[in-house]
Design a protein around this motif. Sequence first.
Motif, mmCIF file in Angstrom:
data_model
loop_
_atom_site.group_PDB
_atom_site.id
_atom_site.type_symbol
_atom_site.label_atom_id
_atom_site.label_comp_id
_atom_site.label_asym_id
_atom_site.label_seq_id
_atom_site.Cartn_x
_atom_site.Cartn_y
_atom_site.Cartn_z
ATOM 1 N N LYS A 3 3.220 -8.708 -2.048
ATOM 2 C CA LYS A 3 2.033 -8.384 -1.642
ATOM 3 C C LYS A 3 2.123 -8.017 0.005
ATOM 4 O O LYS A 3 2.661 -9.004 0.545
ATOM 5 C CB LYS A 3 0.960 -9.623 -1.752
ATOM 6 C CG LYS A 3 0.562 -10.013 -3.133
ATOM 7 C CD LYS A 3 -0.132 -11.354 -3.048
ATOM 8 C CE LYS A 3 -0.247 -11.554 -4.541
ATOM 9 N NZ LYS A 3 -0.956 -12.882 -4.538
ATOM 10 N N ILE A 4 1.238 -7.038 0.400
ATOM 11 C CA ILE A 4 1.397 -6.523 1.799
ATOM 12 C C ILE A 4 -0.254 -6.539 2.273
ATOM 13 O O ILE A 4 -1.089 -5.729 1.667
ATOM 14 C CB ILE A 4 1.964 -5.284 2.033
ATOM 15 C CG1 ILE A 4 3.468 -5.491 1.552
ATOM 16 C CG2 ILE A 4 1.852 -4.481 3.481
ATOM 17 C CD1 ILE A 4 4.303 -4.190 1.688
ATOM 18 N N VAL A 5 -0.544 -7.099 3.175
ATOM 19 C CA VAL A 5 -1.833 -7.141 3.798
ATOM 20 C C VAL A 5 -1.876 -6.331 5.094
ATOM 21 O O VAL A 5 -0.957 -6.530 6.151
ATOM 22 C CB VAL A 5 -2.302 -8.548 4.064
ATOM 23 C CG1 VAL A 5 -3.718 -8.500 4.875
ATOM 24 C CG2 VAL A 5 -2.345 -9.208 2.847
ATOM 25 N N ILE A 6 -2.859 -5.357 5.150
ATOM 26 C CA ILE A 6 -2.626 -4.467 6.439
ATOM 27 C C ILE A 6 -4.315 -4.455 6.660
ATOM 28 O O ILE A 6 -5.084 -4.566 5.815
ATOM 29 C CB ILE A 6 -2.173 -3.180 6.058
ATOM 30 C CG1 ILE A 6 -2.954 -2.307 5.048
ATOM 31 C CG2 ILE A 6 -0.619 -3.047 5.850
ATOM 32 C CD1 ILE A 6 -2.366 -0.733 5.022
ATOM 33 N N THR A 7 -4.562 -4.039 7.918
ATOM 34 C CA THR A 7 -6.113 -3.596 8.279
ATOM 35 C C THR A 7 -6.030 -2.018 7.783
ATOM 36 O O THR A 7 -5.318 -1.395 7.579
ATOM 37 C CB THR A 7 -5.998 -3.456 10.073
ATOM 38 O OG1 THR A 7 -5.227 -2.507 10.391
ATOM 39 C CG2 THR A 7 -5.627 -4.715 10.570
ATOM 40 N N ALA A 8 -7.421 -1.679 7.793
ATOM 41 C CA ALA A 8 -7.933 -0.471 7.537
ATOM 42 C C ALA A 8 -7.317 0.602 8.500
ATOM 43 O O ALA A 8 -7.490 1.950 8.398
ATOM 44 C CB ALA A 8 -9.220 -0.606 7.435
ATOM 45 N N LYS A 9 -6.705 0.235 9.692
ATOM 46 C CA LYS A 9 -6.236 1.101 10.609
ATOM 47 C C LYS A 9 -4.836 1.006 10.389
ATOM 48 O O LYS A 9 -4.127 1.630 11.220
ATOM 49 C CB LYS A 9 -6.519 0.575 12.057
ATOM 50 C CG LYS A 9 -8.067 0.749 12.416
ATOM 51 C CD LYS A 9 -8.164 0.865 13.863
ATOM 52 C CE LYS A 9 -7.838 1.954 14.504
ATOM 53 N NZ LYS A 9 -8.341 2.796 15.430
ATOM 54 N N GLU A 10 -4.309 0.606 9.410
ATOM 55 C CA GLU A 10 -2.845 0.794 9.007
ATOM 56 C C GLU A 10 -1.938 -0.449 9.753
ATOM 57 O O GLU A 10 -0.812 0.198 9.747
ATOM 58 C CB GLU A 10 -2.311 2.081 8.598
ATOM 59 C CG GLU A 10 -3.390 3.022 7.946
ATOM 60 C CD GLU A 10 -2.892 4.493 7.792
ATOM 61 O OE1 GLU A 10 -1.865 4.941 8.473
ATOM 62 O OE2 GLU A 10 -3.758 5.139 7.205
ATOM 63 N N GLU A 11 -2.292 -1.277 10.179
ATOM 64 C CA GLU A 11 -1.447 -2.151 10.878
ATOM 65 C C GLU A 11 -1.057 -3.392 10.002
ATOM 66 O O GLU A 11 -1.942 -3.922 9.287
ATOM 67 C CB GLU A 11 -2.084 -2.865 12.169
ATOM 68 C CG GLU A 11 -1.399 -3.958 12.938
ATOM 69 C CD GLU A 11 -2.207 -4.348 13.873
ATOM 70 O OE1 GLU A 11 -1.800 -5.538 14.303
ATOM 71 O OE2 GLU A 11 -3.273 -4.162 14.200
ATOM 72 N N VAL A 12 0.232 -3.423 9.691
ATOM 73 C CA VAL A 12 0.708 -4.423 8.730
ATOM 74 C C VAL A 12 0.403 -6.021 9.418
ATOM 75 O O VAL A 12 0.965 -6.264 10.496
ATOM 76 C CB VAL A 12 2.162 -4.221 8.449
ATOM 77 C CG1 VAL A 12 2.839 -5.408 7.596
ATOM 78 C CG2 VAL A 12 2.503 -2.935 7.775
ATOM 79 N N LYS A 13 -0.192 -6.668 8.741
ATOM 80 C CA LYS A 13 -0.411 -8.004 9.051
ATOM 81 C C LYS A 13 0.469 -9.188 8.325
ATOM 82 O O LYS A 13 0.612 -10.177 8.920
ATOM 83 C CB LYS A 13 -1.846 -8.402 8.723
ATOM 84 C CG LYS A 13 -2.844 -7.819 9.756
ATOM 85 C CD LYS A 13 -2.710 -8.142 11.280
ATOM 86 C CE LYS A 13 -3.685 -7.579 11.909
ATOM 87 N NZ LYS A 13 -3.727 -7.764 13.221
ATOM 88 N N LEU A 45 3.445 -1.304 -0.297
ATOM 89 C CA LEU A 45 3.190 -0.578 1.306
ATOM 90 C C LEU A 45 1.960 0.526 0.844
ATOM 91 O O LEU A 45 0.997 0.755 1.633
ATOM 92 C CB LEU A 45 4.045 -0.412 1.897
ATOM 93 C CG LEU A 45 3.802 0.109 3.315
ATOM 94 C CD1 LEU A 45 2.751 -0.965 4.103
ATOM 95 C CD2 LEU A 45 4.929 0.232 4.304
ATOM 96 N N ARG A 46 2.565 1.290 0.100
ATOM 97 C CA ARG A 46 1.920 2.480 -0.444
ATOM 98 C C ARG A 46 0.581 1.938 -0.899
ATOM 99 O O ARG A 46 -0.399 2.702 -0.575
ATOM 100 C CB ARG A 46 2.798 3.471 -1.441
ATOM 101 C CG ARG A 46 3.804 4.230 -1.021
ATOM 102 C CD ARG A 46 4.215 5.206 -1.944
ATOM 103 N NE ARG A 46 4.902 4.439 -3.157
ATOM 104 C CZ ARG A 46 6.209 4.036 -3.372
ATOM 105 N NH1 ARG A 46 6.846 4.075 -2.327
ATOM 106 N NH2 ARG A 46 6.284 3.578 -4.579
ATOM 107 N N ASP A 47 0.417 1.195 -1.561
ATOM 108 C CA ASP A 47 -0.792 0.696 -2.431
ATOM 109 C C ASP A 47 -1.796 0.387 -1.288
ATOM 110 O O ASP A 47 -3.062 0.619 -1.041
ATOM 111 C CB ASP A 47 -0.532 -0.536 -3.328
ATOM 112 C CG ASP A 47 -1.776 -1.040 -4.251
ATOM 113 O OD1 ASP A 47 -2.583 -0.068 -4.333
ATOM 114 O OD2 ASP A 47 -1.907 -2.239 -4.138
ATOM 115 N N ALA A 48 -1.215 -0.493 -0.264
ATOM 116 C CA ALA A 48 -2.039 -1.046 0.659
ATOM 117 C C ALA A 48 -2.757 0.146 1.559
ATOM 118 O O ALA A 48 -3.756 0.300 1.979
ATOM 119 C CB ALA A 48 -1.381 -1.879 1.668
ATOM 120 N N LEU A 49 -1.470 1.094 1.959
ATOM 121 C CA LEU A 49 -2.208 2.352 2.760
ATOM 122 C C LEU A 49 -3.000 3.078 2.348
ATOM 123 O O LEU A 49 -4.068 3.505 2.788
ATOM 124 C CB LEU A 49 -0.833 3.119 3.231
ATOM 125 C CG LEU A 49 0.111 2.377 4.135
ATOM 126 C CD1 LEU A 49 1.264 3.179 4.130
ATOM 127 C CD2 LEU A 49 -0.450 2.410 5.527
#
Length: 105
Positions: A41-51, A76-80
């Motif tokens: 699982k990868i959590v990122i912001t809607a501005k594409e910053e990995v959290k 990461l592709r899914d999150a982006l």
Amino acid sequence: MKGNPFEAMKQLKKIQEKMAKIDQELEQTLVEGTAGGGVVKIVITAKEEVKEVKIDPEVVNKEEVDVLEDLISAALRDALTKAKEKAAEKMGSLTDGLPFPPGLF
């Protein structure tokens, strides 16, 4: 655009204010991308910053590092993709209610 140029400036000012608000919202909007049925699982912001990156310990195997790398890439592709969708939603509302000709923005 017809009319008073001062009115046009007011409208542009409203757009700038909305853009600033949307930018702030995008910084705070979190999306999660997953792969392998949720083992990565990868959590990122809607501005594409990995959290955050989370990996289920059961998928860590020295002989299968390439599988883990593929799962991380997929998550990461899914999150982006989700982040870009959120950003597009927010930006799409930018000119709602403003009297600009269609197709201007």
